[in-house]
Design an enzyme around this catalytic site. Structure first.
Site, PDB file in Angstrom:
ATOM      1  N   ALA A   8       0.828  -1.221   0.000  1.00 50.33           N
ATOM      2  CA  ALA A   8       0.000   0.000   0.000  1.00 50.33           C
ATOM      3  C   ALA A   8       0.860   1.268   0.000  1.00 50.33           C
ATOM      4  CB  ALA A   8      -0.947  -0.016   1.197  1.00 50.33           C
ATOM      5  N   ARG A  32       7.379  -2.357   2.385  1.00 48.76           N
ATOM      6  CA  ARG A  32       8.754  -2.340   2.939  1.00 48.76           C
ATOM      7  C   ARG A  32       9.220  -0.930   3.256  1.00 48.76           C
ATOM      8  NH1 ARG A  32      11.257  -5.173  -2.142  1.00 48.76           N
ATOM      9  NH2 ARG A  32       9.755  -3.642  -2.931  1.00 48.76           N
ATOM     10  N   TYR A 151       7.504 -13.513 -15.263  1.00 51.31           N
ATOM     11  CA  TYR A 151       6.421 -12.690 -14.680  1.00 51.31           C
ATOM     12  C   TYR A 151       5.071 -13.313 -15.027  1.00 51.31           C
ATOM     13  CZ  TYR A 151       3.254  -8.858 -13.629  1.00 51.31           C
ATOM     14  OH  TYR A 151       2.206  -8.121 -13.117  1.00 51.31           O
ATOM     15  N   LYS A 155       1.998 -14.906 -12.567  1.00 50.24           N
ATOM     16  CA  LYS A 155       0.597 -14.474 -12.561  1.00 50.24           C
ATOM     17  C   LYS A 155      -0.334 -15.615 -13.006  1.00 50.24           C
ATOM     18  CE  LYS A 155       1.106 -10.345 -10.821  1.00 50.24           C
ATOM     19  NZ  LYS A 155       0.522  -9.961  -9.531  1.00 50.24           N
TER      20      LYS A 155
END
Ligand code: NDP
Ligand code: 8X3
Length: 252
Positions: A8, A32, A151, A155
């Protein structure tokens, strides 16, 4: 009402937190970058008069995930919605030239991180007797494209996990939804191109991409359907994009 959002501190996760806060939810924000969490938490509390719990951890580190979730106070455990959003693409290479460290970052974040979070939070949702998990997939989890290999594979894994979760959590009154966006202009391409902002901008050259708020609205919409309605899966793209390889650009 409480929503727990991973990642977020930027992009889609941040816009989603803002929209849920605007609608009166209390928010658990994670990421992070601690400075961003602090600033964003202060902004949400002062703007929307809601409560915010910030959890600063790396989703790829199982011990950090476990201790962060174990630290959630009792009064924050009635979590209505989990948005499994933290994720990234790193690099664009053929399979024969790909960097192992890039692959590991994507696999650790997009698959293992999502699993660590889900494994810790689902028992809490099951004990509550309700919940809604929104998994951030991608069009890259529906169709592959050149140099997207790992990637896309991560997904596709999210797509499989989304379907599995829906079956296994069905007896526990937990809804499961996947949101699969096409191009959204966030920090995503800057991360993918390892800080090369010029190259990141070029990814959207000549077309109007989605923005994080478009996805936030979609997530808020699925989360606010009545109890008897679940949205299983959404693919959302910019009007200028047809699939992962075909988009129309002004300079075409
Ligand atoms: P951003 O780079 O703007 O935001 C990514 C967020 O994920 C940041 O808040 C970041 O926080 C967090 N994150 C990344 N790695 C970790 C980690 N190891 N531990 C904790 N948090 C982490 O990208 P988007 O908002 O665009 O991406 C969000 C999700 O949407 C991703 O899953 C992405 O794959 C997906 N998506 C994006 C699309 C796009 O075109 N933008 C299209 C389709 C799907 P921090 O760095 O502070 O840890
Ligand atoms: C991000 C969209 O097409 O860059 O998941 O993979 S794409």
């Amino acid at each position: 009402m409480i929503v727990f959002i991973t990642g977020a501190t930027a992009g889609i996760g941040k816009a989603t937190a803002e929209l849920f806060a605007k609608n009166g939810y209390n928010i658990i924000i994670t990421g992070r970058r601690k400075d961003r969490l602090i600033d964003f938490s202060n902004h949400l509390k002062s703007t929307y008069n809601i409560d915010v719990l910030s959890l600063n951890f790396d989703v790829t580190k199982l011990k950090e995930v476990e201790s962060a979730i174990d630290s959630i106070p009792e009064n924050w455990k009635k979590i209505n919605v989990l948005v499994n959003n933290a994720g990234l693409a790193v690099g664009v290479n053929t399979i024969q030239e790909g960097l192992i460290e890039d692959w590991e970052r994507m696999i650790d974040t997009n698959i293992k991180g999502l699993l660590y979070i889900t494994r810790k939070l689902t028992p809490i949702m099951i004990a509550n007797g309700y919940g809604h998990i929104v998994n951030m997939g991608s069009v890259a989890g529906k169709e592959v494209y050149p140099n997207g290999n790992v990637y896309c594979a991560t997904k596709f894994a999210v797509d499989a996990l989304n379907k599995s979760m829906r079956i296994e959590l069905l007896p526990h009154n937990i809804k499961v939804t996947a949101i699969n966006p096409g191009m959204v202009e966030t920090e995503f391409s800057i991360v993918r191109f390892k800080g090369d902002e010029e190259r990141a901008k070029n990814a959207y050259k000549g077309l109007q991409p989605l923005v994080a708020e478009d996805i936030a609205e979609t997530i808020y919409w699925v989360a606010s359907r009545p109890p008897h309605v679940n949205i299983n899966d959404i693919i959302i793209m910019a009007t200028a994009q047809a699939n992962t390889t075909i988009a129309i650009r002004k300079n075409d």
